[in-house]
Scaffold this motif. Structure first.
Motif, mmCIF file in Angstrom:
data_model
loop_
_atom_site.group_PDB
_atom_site.id
_atom_site.type_symbol
_atom_site.label_atom_id
_atom_site.label_comp_id
_atom_site.label_asym_id
_atom_site.label_seq_id
_atom_site.Cartn_x
_atom_site.Cartn_y
_atom_site.Cartn_z
ATOM 1 N N SER A 507 0.814 -1.210 0.000
ATOM 2 C CA SER A 507 0.000 0.000 0.000
ATOM 3 C C SER A 507 0.843 1.252 0.000
ATOM 4 C CB SER A 507 -0.915 0.003 1.233
ATOM 5 O OG SER A 507 -0.130 0.017 2.410
ATOM 6 N N GLY A 508 2.179 1.114 -0.113
ATOM 7 C CA GLY A 508 3.036 2.290 -0.057
ATOM 8 C C GLY A 508 2.723 3.346 -1.088
ATOM 9 N N PRO A 509 2.639 3.005 -2.375
ATOM 10 C CA PRO A 509 2.362 4.027 -3.372
ATOM 11 C C PRO A 509 0.943 4.581 -3.303
ATOM 12 C CG PRO A 509 3.418 2.095 -4.355
ATOM 13 C CD PRO A 509 2.993 1.718 -2.994
ATOM 14 N N ILE A 510 0.050 3.892 -2.601
ATOM 15 C CA ILE A 510 -1.335 4.335 -2.516
ATOM 16 C C ILE A 510 -1.584 4.934 -1.141
ATOM 17 C CG2 ILE A 510 -3.736 3.639 -2.730
ATOM 18 C CD1 ILE A 510 -2.115 3.386 -5.288
ATOM 19 N N ASP A 511 -2.137 6.119 -1.093
ATOM 20 C CA ASP A 511 -2.492 6.767 0.162
ATOM 21 C C ASP A 511 -3.655 6.012 0.789
ATOM 22 O OD1 ASP A 511 -3.560 8.501 2.161
ATOM 23 O OD2 ASP A 511 -2.462 10.161 1.244
ATOM 24 N N GLU A 512 -3.457 5.482 2.010
ATOM 25 C CA GLU A 512 -4.481 4.674 2.637
ATOM 26 C C GLU A 512 -5.728 5.481 2.974
ATOM 27 O OE1 GLU A 512 -2.688 2.866 5.988
ATOM 28 O OE2 GLU A 512 -1.316 1.609 4.833
ATOM 29 N N GLU A 513 -5.574 6.794 3.197
ATOM 30 C CA GLU A 513 -6.720 7.621 3.572
ATOM 31 C C GLU A 513 -7.578 7.963 2.358
ATOM 32 O OE1 GLU A 513 -5.373 11.025 5.639
ATOM 33 O OE2 GLU A 513 -4.532 9.898 7.337
ATOM 34 N N THR A 514 -6.946 8.326 1.255
ATOM 35 C CA THR A 514 -7.687 8.754 0.066
ATOM 36 C C THR A 514 -7.854 7.652 -0.959
ATOM 37 O OG1 THR A 514 -5.696 9.515 -1.095
ATOM 38 C CG2 THR A 514 -6.785 11.080 0.387
ATOM 39 N N GLY A 515 -7.010 6.604 -0.913
ATOM 40 C CA GLY A 515 -7.055 5.562 -1.920
ATOM 41 C C GLY A 515 -6.430 5.949 -3.234
ATOM 42 N N ARG A 516 -5.789 7.123 -3.295
ATOM 43 C CA ARG A 516 -5.191 7.607 -4.534
ATOM 44 C C ARG A 516 -3.665 7.487 -4.454
ATOM 45 N NH1 ARG A 516 -8.607 10.194 -7.874
ATOM 46 N NH2 ARG A 516 -10.682 10.687 -7.076
ATOM 47 N N PRO A 517 -2.990 7.514 -5.608
ATOM 48 C CA PRO A 517 -1.529 7.428 -5.584
ATOM 49 C C PRO A 517 -0.905 8.585 -4.821
ATOM 50 C CG PRO A 517 -2.381 7.069 -7.804
ATOM 51 C CD PRO A 517 -3.528 7.526 -6.968
ATOM 52 N N ARG A 518 0.170 8.295 -4.097
ATOM 53 C CA ARG A 518 0.896 9.357 -3.414
ATOM 54 C C ARG A 518 1.599 10.240 -4.440
ATOM 55 N NH1 ARG A 518 0.914 7.991 2.007
ATOM 56 N NH2 ARG A 518 0.646 5.787 2.470
ATOM 57 N N ARG A 519 1.992 11.442 -4.020
ATOM 58 C CA ARG A 519 2.436 12.454 -4.971
ATOM 59 C C ARG A 519 3.718 12.058 -5.696
ATOM 60 N NH1 ARG A 519 2.378 18.227 -2.285
ATOM 61 N NH2 ARG A 519 2.746 18.774 -4.449
ATOM 62 N N PHE A 520 4.677 11.456 -4.992
ATOM 63 C CA PHE A 520 5.958 11.118 -5.620
ATOM 64 C C PHE A 520 6.247 9.623 -5.468
ATOM 65 C CE2 PHE A 520 6.337 15.623 -4.625
ATOM 66 C CZ PHE A 520 6.879 16.133 -5.779
ATOM 67 N N ALA A 521 5.214 8.815 -5.518
ATOM 68 C CA ALA A 521 5.370 7.419 -5.140
ATOM 69 C C ALA A 521 6.054 6.564 -6.191
ATOM 70 C CB ALA A 521 3.996 6.818 -4.813
ATOM 71 N N TYR A 522 6.020 6.965 -7.476
ATOM 72 C CA TYR A 522 6.469 6.075 -8.542
ATOM 73 C C TYR A 522 7.738 6.601 -9.188
ATOM 74 C CZ TYR A 522 1.763 4.438 -7.861
ATOM 75 O OH TYR A 522 0.615 3.963 -7.299
ATOM 76 N N PRO A 523 8.748 5.735 -9.337
ATOM 77 C CA PRO A 523 9.972 6.171 -10.011
ATOM 78 C C PRO A 523 9.793 6.162 -11.516
ATOM 79 C CG PRO A 523 10.170 3.873 -9.396
ATOM 80 C CD PRO A 523 8.840 4.333 -8.874
ATOM 81 N N PRO A 524 10.442 7.068 -12.236
ATOM 82 C CA PRO A 524 10.376 7.040 -13.704
ATOM 83 C C PRO A 524 11.331 6.012 -14.271
ATOM 84 C CG PRO A 524 11.731 8.860 -12.992
ATOM 85 C CD PRO A 524 11.209 8.218 -11.730
ATOM 86 N N ASN A 525 11.092 5.609 -15.491
ATOM 87 C CA ASN A 525 12.085 4.802 -16.208
ATOM 88 C C ASN A 525 13.185 5.671 -16.789
ATOM 89 O OD1 ASN A 525 9.125 3.455 -17.017
ATOM 90 N ND2 ASN A 525 10.633 2.022 -16.225
ATOM 91 N N LEU A 526 12.844 6.934 -17.058
ATOM 92 C CA LEU A 526 13.807 7.843 -17.690
ATOM 93 C C LEU A 526 13.588 9.249 -17.160
ATOM 94 C CD1 LEU A 526 15.989 8.370 -19.913
ATOM 95 C CD2 LEU A 526 14.081 8.805 -21.496
ATOM 96 N N VAL A 527 14.701 9.899 -16.760
ATOM 97 C CA VAL A 527 14.680 11.310 -16.359
ATOM 98 C C VAL A 527 15.334 12.123 -17.470
ATOM 99 C CG1 VAL A 527 15.684 13.010 -14.791
ATOM 100 C CG2 VAL A 527 14.631 10.954 -13.884
ATOM 101 N N VAL A 528 14.630 13.163 -17.930
ATOM 102 C CA VAL A 528 15.138 14.062 -18.957
ATOM 103 C C VAL A 528 15.320 15.428 -18.328
ATOM 104 C CG1 VAL A 528 14.722 15.088 -21.225
ATOM 105 C CG2 VAL A 528 13.930 12.761 -20.746
ATOM 106 N N VAL A 529 16.482 16.032 -18.510
ATOM 107 C CA VAL A 529 16.714 17.390 -18.021
ATOM 108 C C VAL A 529 16.927 18.305 -19.216
ATOM 109 C CG1 VAL A 529 17.667 16.617 -15.824
ATOM 110 C CG2 VAL A 529 19.207 17.017 -17.750
ATOM 111 N N ASP A 530 16.507 19.536 -19.057
ATOM 112 C CA ASP A 530 16.666 20.531 -20.123
ATOM 113 C C ASP A 530 18.067 21.112 -19.997
ATOM 114 O OD1 ASP A 530 16.353 22.348 -22.124
ATOM 115 O OD2 ASP A 530 15.078 23.711 -20.987
#
Length: 682
Positions: A507-530
């Motif tokens: 349940s880590g990536p999911i907020d137990e109170e709201t049932g929605r994904p946490r704000r920064f819960a998922y890592p990207p496969n690729l980071v792009v910087v400008d």
């Protein structure tokens, strides 16, 4: 990607009851939601020979890491639960109906004290009634301009309304009798609401009673020799009749119906719907959907969920008496029962066979075919093109898997002031705006104390932003906990007799109170910087400092559109016609747009000069409290020390200082202005 056999349920474990199932990825995020009359054969079909599956379904199964299901009592309950989960989790592999263009609505904000009629796009708000959609915004304004004569409802913004209330003078529409001017008390709030309700009643199709009422009042005024009043009423009747002429009658007997049509090819389907109320076409809407293994009946079923599933998507009478479709959905009886429950009365779901309704359905179908043809010309959301772009990036950057989730970061400032950064997210090559984030950068600026402009180290700013973003990810990951199950492995009984099965779930990536994904819960496969190699190295250093080694980092330099990889002296050159390069450019440009928009907002706010600036002891919080209490600096100038002291957070000494400073500055006062726009603020 995962091997589906590693999380395949055991034989006989899946029930044969109706229910809804969810596939989750390795981070616990829901990636697909589906329903079935019988769960066992439907779920078993996903774990057959992987080569026999539709390519997108095969990708979904390989991306998943677990599957769980919920047993319900009836197929209607499964339909409702499936829709609520799709709305809640927004799974990336579910069919998404994208509007083929942005349609405007005529909205009346009935939730406000003084309802306002306006053109509105985007997500619908509670307490607001919507009419349409219209094909063009000018069509709404033209209709609204005609109807403001008989229904003088407010159309001004909140700022204009507030200024008129303070000055005691209505705007131009109030002077020419196209607004009842509730801002200056010409009508009460109750009287203005009655006007707005009549306006909504007319727009909903109850038109005859208003024309007859005006005709009766015109005759009465004429009999009493009130010819000027009779002439005004005559003009009001003409405005109503002209507005009615714009919507020709297409179905007799005041029919209320929604008419759907589909046009499809091997990859996508275009959907059109005409909203008919009172026999007249009140609006039109279109979608384009990517086809998977679903046939047309299943597409129609999902389409009806999309249109009618959310009560906030329209007015209270969003479900009409008749719903005309090109083919019946796979479980038409369940869908019809669900629509009947939503409407509170019987709904006729059928395929028109003859007569005017069949002719109108053919017209809607031709619109769908034209929409699909236009979409093919500029297929920005083409599944094939996006799949090619992700595959090209995987091969060019030597990634272990296709970058399904890409995050891009950009820093924006002007000579070291108001330094901000943005993070945008693309999944499967499409923007996921709900997960965009903004950062205020504070630790990358030096100098500026001696009057010279401050200096910003862009690499330090990038390092700070990446560090903050991935610290949050690590924090959310560490908070992951497992859901406990009973000794026999069965899941607990949930409220309402719904049974959840499928084993422990993170349940880590999911907020137990709201049932929605946490704000920064998922890592990207690729980071792009400008930026180029310095920014890329700074981003890579931030990840290395946090011990993250499974996220790839690249930079896209603007000048030659070169792709820089950490630790390499030479960039990766992608062909100018590459779909992968095009995707990187879109991601980079979106991050730049998002960052510069945030920077302009902060810069505009910082450049606003106020008479309250510079008063000792009066910080931003107390300034806001004073302005909230008095409404404006003009009113604050007329306040006494005791009245200022009554504001929470303002003591007697500070109150006396504020009053003294404002009175001392009155003779030589310079009005507060926005230096960017020149607008006088007080």
């Amino acid at each position: 990607m995962a091997d589906p056999s590693t999380y395949r349920p055991k034989p006989g474990e899946i029930p044969t009851d109706p229910g809804v199932y969810r596939f989750r990825d390795k981070d616990g995020r829901v990636i697909y939601v589906g329903k079935a009359k019988s769960l066992r054969p439907r779920l078993s079909s996903y774990f057959q020979d992987i080569t026999a599956l539709h390519p997108r379904t095969a990708t979904m199964v390989r991306t998943g890491a677990s599957v769980e299901w919920t047993v319900v009592g009836t197929e209607v309950e499964a339909l409702q639960l499936e829709y609520s989960w799709i709305k809640e989790f927004d799974p990336r592999f579910n069919v998404k109906y994208r509007d083929d263009k942005s349609y405007p609505f005529l909205a009346v904000t009935m939730g406000e004290e003084y309802p306002r009629a306006q053109v509105m796009r985007g997500a619908k708000r509670r307490g607001t009634r919507y009419f349409g959609p219209f094909s063009h915004a000018w069509a709404i304004r033209e209709t609204l301009d005609l109807l403001l004569r008989p229904f003088p409802v407010r159309t001004c913004s909140g700022g204009v309304f507030k200024r008129a209330s303070m000055s005691g003078r209505p705007c131009l529409l109030g002077y020419i009798d196209k607004c009842s001017a509730p801002c200056v008390g010409r009508v009460s709030a109750e009287e203005h609401r009655a006007i707005a309700e009549d306006f909504c009643d007319f727009m909903a199709g109850n038109t005859t009673k208003f024309v007859k009422r005006l005709e009766r009042r015109m005759k009465e005024a004429s009999d009493e020799l009130e010819f000027e009043q009779a002439a005004r009423l005559r003009d009001d009747i003409g405005a109503l009749e002209k507005a009615l002429e714009k919507n020709a009658v297409v179905l007799g007997d005041a029919t209320d119906a929604d008419v759907f049509a589909l046009a499809d090819d091997e990859l996508e389907a275009a959907v059109q719907v005409f909203f008919v109320r009172g026999g007249r076409i009140r609006g039109q809407r279109g979608w384009v959907v990517e086809k998977e293994s679903e046939d047309l009946p299943e597409l129609v079923g999902h389409l009806l969920q999309q249109v009618y599933g959310d009560p906030s998507e329209g007015t209270t009478d969003a479900v009409p008496r008749e719903v005309l479709v090109p083919v019946l959905p796979a479980d038409s009886d369940s869908v019809q029962e669900w629509l009947t429950r939503l409407r509170g009365a019987n709904v006729d779901l059928r395929v028109p066979q003859r007569g005017d309704k069949r002719a109108l359905a053919e017209t809607v179908r031709r619109n769908a075919e034209q929409s699909l043809a236009r979409h093919k010309v500029t297929r920005a959301g083409d599944l094939t093109a996006r799949s090619v772009a992700l595959q090209e990036l995987q091969e060019a950057l030597d990634l272990p898997e296709a970058p399904l989730r890409v995050e891009c970061f950009d820093v924006s400032h002007v000579q070291g002031t108001n330094v901000v950064a943005s993070m945008v997210v693309f999944e499967d090559g499409l923007a996921r705006k709900a997960e965009y984030r903004r950062f205020i950068v504070r630790g990358a600026t030096s100098g500026g104390d001696d009057g010279t402009p401050p200096v910003v180290d862009d690499t330090a700013a990038m390092h700070e932003v990446l560090t903050r973003r991935f610290l949050r990810y690590l924090d959310e990951r560490d908070r992951a906990t497992d859901v406990e199950v009973g000794d026999d492995g069965a899941a607990d009984e949930r409220a309402g007799g719904v049974e959840e099965v499928g084993g422990p779930r993170a349940s880590g990536p999911i907020d137990e109170e709201t049932g929605r994904p946490r704000r920064f819960a998922y890592p990207p496969n690729l980071v792009v910087v400008d930026g180029g190699l310095p920014q890329v190295n700074a981003a890579q250093r931030a990840l290395a400092d946090l011990g993250i080694d499974d996220v790839a980092v690249v930079g896209l330099a603007k000048r030659l559109e070169e792709v820089w990889v950490p630790g390499q002296d030479y960039p990766v050159i992608l062909p100018r016609t590459s779909e992968g390069l095009y995707l990187l450019q879109r991601v980079r440009d979106e991050a730049h747009r998002f960052a510069i928009t945030f920077h302009r907002q902060r810069r505009s706010k910082a450049m606003t000069v106020s008479a309250l600036d510079g008063i000792p002891g009066l910080g931003e919080t107390r300034r806001k409290a004073l302005l909230k209490a008095f409404g404006s600096v003009k009113r604050l100038r007329t306040a006494t020390v005791e009245e200022v002291e009554a504001v929470p957070g303002i003591g007697p000494t500070l109150a006396a200082t504020v009053v003294e400073r404002l009175h001392a500055d009155e003779a030589t006062r310079v009005p507060a202005v926005n230096l960017t726009t020149g607008e006088v603020l007080d």
